[in-house]
Motif scaffolding. Structure first.
Motif, mmCIF file in Angstrom:
data_model
loop_
_atom_site.group_PDB
_atom_site.id
_atom_site.type_symbol
_atom_site.label_atom_id
_atom_site.label_comp_id
_atom_site.label_asym_id
_atom_site.label_seq_id
_atom_site.Cartn_x
_atom_site.Cartn_y
_atom_site.Cartn_z
ATOM 1 N N MET A 205 11.613 9.507 -5.020
ATOM 2 C CA MET A 205 10.940 8.806 -4.083
ATOM 3 C C MET A 205 9.657 9.866 -3.508
ATOM 4 N N LEU A 206 10.359 11.309 -3.402
ATOM 5 C CA LEU A 206 9.257 12.076 -2.698
ATOM 6 C C LEU A 206 8.463 12.216 -3.960
ATOM 7 N N ARG A 207 8.548 12.447 -5.100
ATOM 8 C CA ARG A 207 7.647 12.524 -6.356
ATOM 9 C C ARG A 207 6.685 11.378 -6.119
ATOM 10 N N ARG A 208 7.226 10.423 -5.867
ATOM 11 C CA ARG A 208 6.234 9.274 -5.726
ATOM 12 C C ARG A 208 5.212 9.072 -4.881
ATOM 13 N N ILE A 209 5.542 9.729 -3.746
ATOM 14 C CA ILE A 209 4.460 9.936 -2.473
ATOM 15 C C ILE A 209 3.823 11.191 -2.521
ATOM 16 N N VAL A 233 10.323 6.593 3.567
ATOM 17 C CA VAL A 233 11.018 6.843 2.409
ATOM 18 C C VAL A 233 12.491 6.895 2.838
ATOM 19 N N ARG A 234 12.657 7.548 4.141
ATOM 20 C CA ARG A 234 14.144 7.746 4.443
ATOM 21 C C ARG A 234 14.833 6.253 4.588
ATOM 22 N N SER A 235 13.939 5.223 5.096
ATOM 23 C CA SER A 235 14.478 3.952 5.210
ATOM 24 C C SER A 235 14.685 3.333 3.747
ATOM 25 N N LEU A 236 13.880 3.763 2.866
ATOM 26 C CA LEU A 236 13.967 3.071 1.790
ATOM 27 C C LEU A 236 15.244 3.608 0.850
ATOM 28 N N CYS A 237 15.399 4.893 0.904
ATOM 29 C CA CYS A 237 16.694 5.416 0.327
ATOM 30 C C CYS A 237 17.919 4.625 0.445
ATOM 31 N N MET A 238 17.971 3.935 1.669
ATOM 32 C CA MET A 238 19.105 2.940 1.892
ATOM 33 C C MET A 238 18.824 1.662 1.096
ATOM 34 N N ASN A 239 17.840 1.541 0.318
ATOM 35 C CA ASN A 239 17.511 0.239 -0.378
ATOM 36 C C ASN A 239 17.631 -0.900 0.505
ATOM 37 N N PRO A 240 16.988 -1.034 1.442
ATOM 38 C CA PRO A 240 17.119 -2.194 2.505
ATOM 39 C C PRO A 240 16.398 -3.237 1.971
ATOM 40 N N GLU A 241 16.842 -4.237 2.846
ATOM 41 C CA GLU A 241 16.295 -5.743 2.235
ATOM 42 C C GLU A 241 14.974 -6.237 3.065
ATOM 43 N N TYR A 242 15.094 -5.542 4.094
ATOM 44 C CA TYR A 242 14.026 -5.730 5.226
ATOM 45 C C TYR A 242 13.319 -4.457 5.792
ATOM 46 N N MET A 243 12.340 -4.346 6.193
ATOM 47 C CA MET A 243 11.689 -3.231 6.651
ATOM 48 C C MET A 243 11.121 -3.503 8.040
#
Lengths: 325, 231
Positions: A205-209, A233-243
């Motif tokens: 994820m870090l590489r992507r950004i 990205v920290r939130s995305l690391c939890m694979n959330p359904e909603y943001m």
């Protein structure tokens, strides 16, 4: 009245959604939200706009229960995360002592044929709702009805929050952890991934950004834009359904707003369900599939960006747009 | 014989230094273990005090913490030591070494002070840190332990050093329950020689050196913890 199975008739249509029902929020005497109901279905990108103090952020923070609503319910994917609000459930009202008392006092109307039983029940329920008549001690049936609902639909809020990412105005990265630790802390602590898996995922994820070189830096050494992208990205690391985004660019220097909006746009293009409280009208217009205009604790207008920005109906919305556009 | 010779004979020839070293060890053990116990107790009390509570029964832990702090701050350390040694433990038929009793007494006492220190430290951490942790799905306790308390700790290290210094000096009352600590060891030398000046001056110097060493350690810890600050 016969005993009612309170859970009957509440089978949710299982379309995943954040469902806010009749939400009130008071801070002391200040009424911030007044009867807000909104349903955000999976895949939607909702922008919430409105003047400051209109309750946008509070509504967003109620969606993952960072604020406890005063009345009303929040349902995530057909699961109730707030306490049961008795006024929203006919069955619960019918089980209350207040209802029975008023009903029996007025049952002459049925006996003499002015009303049917259903009409009388409906009028009593309406009156209880209108006059806020339910009290704490309504008897065992009432308590059981509440418990049955909570038992059938209730969900631990910590579990619900795993599926709902949140991005704050002031980033709120953990200051005592490195960037990589920030990203891996929650997944590893909650045993959703091993340390190696979490780190590998965080690094991709870090590489992507484009911030892989900052993995071992502390947040205090980063710029605002970098912090906010890492917070996303920290939130995305939890694979959330909603943001949920709470004014993600308001605390940024102007030249850093672009990079954060760019990342959010990529996220939207990937099909993430997003709720964004924002003052960036251009962004809302471009990315959102639905725009809510809030004013004075209510949702004053709800429509597509074309409707809201192109043909506003609400008077306050017209005023607001003329100021900000 | 002059005073120096008397002290030298007592301290070296009659092996008074052994008692003194034992006393030093006792003092350090009581202070360090007391601080550790106090830190754990203080953190728990501080969290109990700041846990948000709406209903009255959720406030009971807060009341208990307040009562605890009031009791332990409101009575002298010596009295607490005497109570624990002569009243509470005998009544409960708990038979442990006197040193352990002293450790417990000093730990509980400094817990009350550290509670207030930690409360200040925790409240000085930005509320957004807790919100961020909770929004990720972490529980209240997990967020506290992994996010808030480490940051709070960094803020209160100087004050904790202060507390540690106060604690190590306060251990000099451990002699009241027949523990041979640093003070009691030198007292013994003084009493057996009737020569008071040199033992007590040396005693004061030993405490001074101890405190200076602690000051140094605290400074090192502060520097270590600074890594996450802006450099």
């Amino acid at each position: 009245m016969t005993a009612v199975d309170v859970t009957k008739g509440f089978a949710q249509e299982m379309r995943p959604s954040i469902d806010v029902r009749n939400l009130y929020k008071n801070f002391g005497r200040l009424k911030v939200l007044k009867a807000v109901s909104v349903k955000i279905e999976k895949g939607e990108k909702v922008a919430i706009i409105g003047p400051s103090g209109s309750g946008k952020s509070t509504l967003l923070r109620c969606m993952n229960l960072l604020e406890d609503p005063t009345y009303g319910e929040v349902w995530i994917n057909g699961r109730l995360i707030t306490p049961v609000d008795p006024y929203l459930h006919r069955e619960v009202i019918c089980a209350s002592g207040t209802f029975r008392t008023i009903y029996s006092l007025r049952s002459r109307a049925v006996a003499e044929g002015y009303m049917t039983e259903d009409e009388l029940a409906a009028s009593v329920i309406a009156e209880i709702k209108r006059c806020d008549l339910l009290r704490r001690f309504e008897g065992r049936d009432y308590r059981n009805a509440m418990k049955a609902l909570k038992y059938a639909f209730g969900m631990n809020v910590n579990l619900a929050r795993r599926g709902i990412g949140m991005v704050f105005q002031h980033f709120n990265l953990f200051n005592n952890k490195t960037v990589l630790q920030n990203l891996t802390l929650a997944p590893t602590m909650l045993k959703l991934a091993s340390k190696e898996q979490a780190e590998a995922y965080a690094m991709t994820m870090l590489r992507r950004i484009g911030l892989a070189d900052k993995a071992y830096a502390y947040p205090s050494t980063l710029s605002g834009g970098q912090k906010q992208r890492i917070a996303i990205v920290r939130s995305l690391c939890m694979n959330p359904e909603y943001m949920l985004f709470d004014e993600p660019t308001s605390a940024l220097d102007p030249e850093m707003v672009g990079e954060v909006l760019q990342l959010m746009k990529e996220l939207a293009d990937m099909g993430m369900t997003m709720v964004i409280v924002t003052h960036e009208m251009g962004f809302a217009r471009e990315v959102a599939t639905r725009v809510l205009f809030m004013d004075d604790g209510r949702i004053a207008e709800d429509g597509t960006p074309e409707q809201v920005f192109g043909a506003p109906k609400d008077k306050r919305l017209k005023e607001f747009l003329s100021k900000v556009l | 014989m002059n005073a120096w010779e008397i002290f030298y004979r007592e301290f070296v020839t009659y092996e008074g230094y052994e008692t003194v070293l034992e006393g030093l060890l006792a003092t350090v053990i009581i202070a360090v273990c007391g601080l550790l116990i106090g830190f754990v107790v203080g953190c728990i009390l501080a969290v109990l005090k700041i846990i948000p509570a709406k209903r009255w029964y959720a406030k009971i832990p807060r009341w208990l913490a307040n009562i605890y702090v009031a009791l332990f701050r409101g009575t002298p350390m010596v009295v607490q030591l005497l109570l624990i040694h002569f009243v509470i433990f005998p009544i409960m038929h708990i038979d442990i070494p006197t040193l352990a009793e002293a450790v417990i007494a000093f730990g509980l006492n400094s817990g009350a002070y550290i509670c207030e220190i930690m409360r200040g430290g925790i409240q000085s951490v930005d509320a957004g840190q807790m919100e961020a942790g909770r929004a990720l799905g972490l529980g209240y306790v997990a967020t506290m332990v992994h996010i808030i308390i480490p940051q709070a700790f960094k803020n209160v290290v100087p004050t904790l050093g202060n507390e540690f210094i106060a604690l190590i000096k306060e251990t000099s009352v451990a002699g009241f329950i027949a523990i041979v600590d640093l003070t009691r060891a030198f007292q013994n030398i003084a009493n057996s020689t009737y020569e008071f000046i040199i033992p007590y001056v040396v005693l004061a110097l030993v405490y001074l050196v101890l405190v200076l060493v602690i000051t140094l350690i605290v400074r090192l810890i502060e520097r270590r913890l600074k890594v996450s600050d802006r450099r």
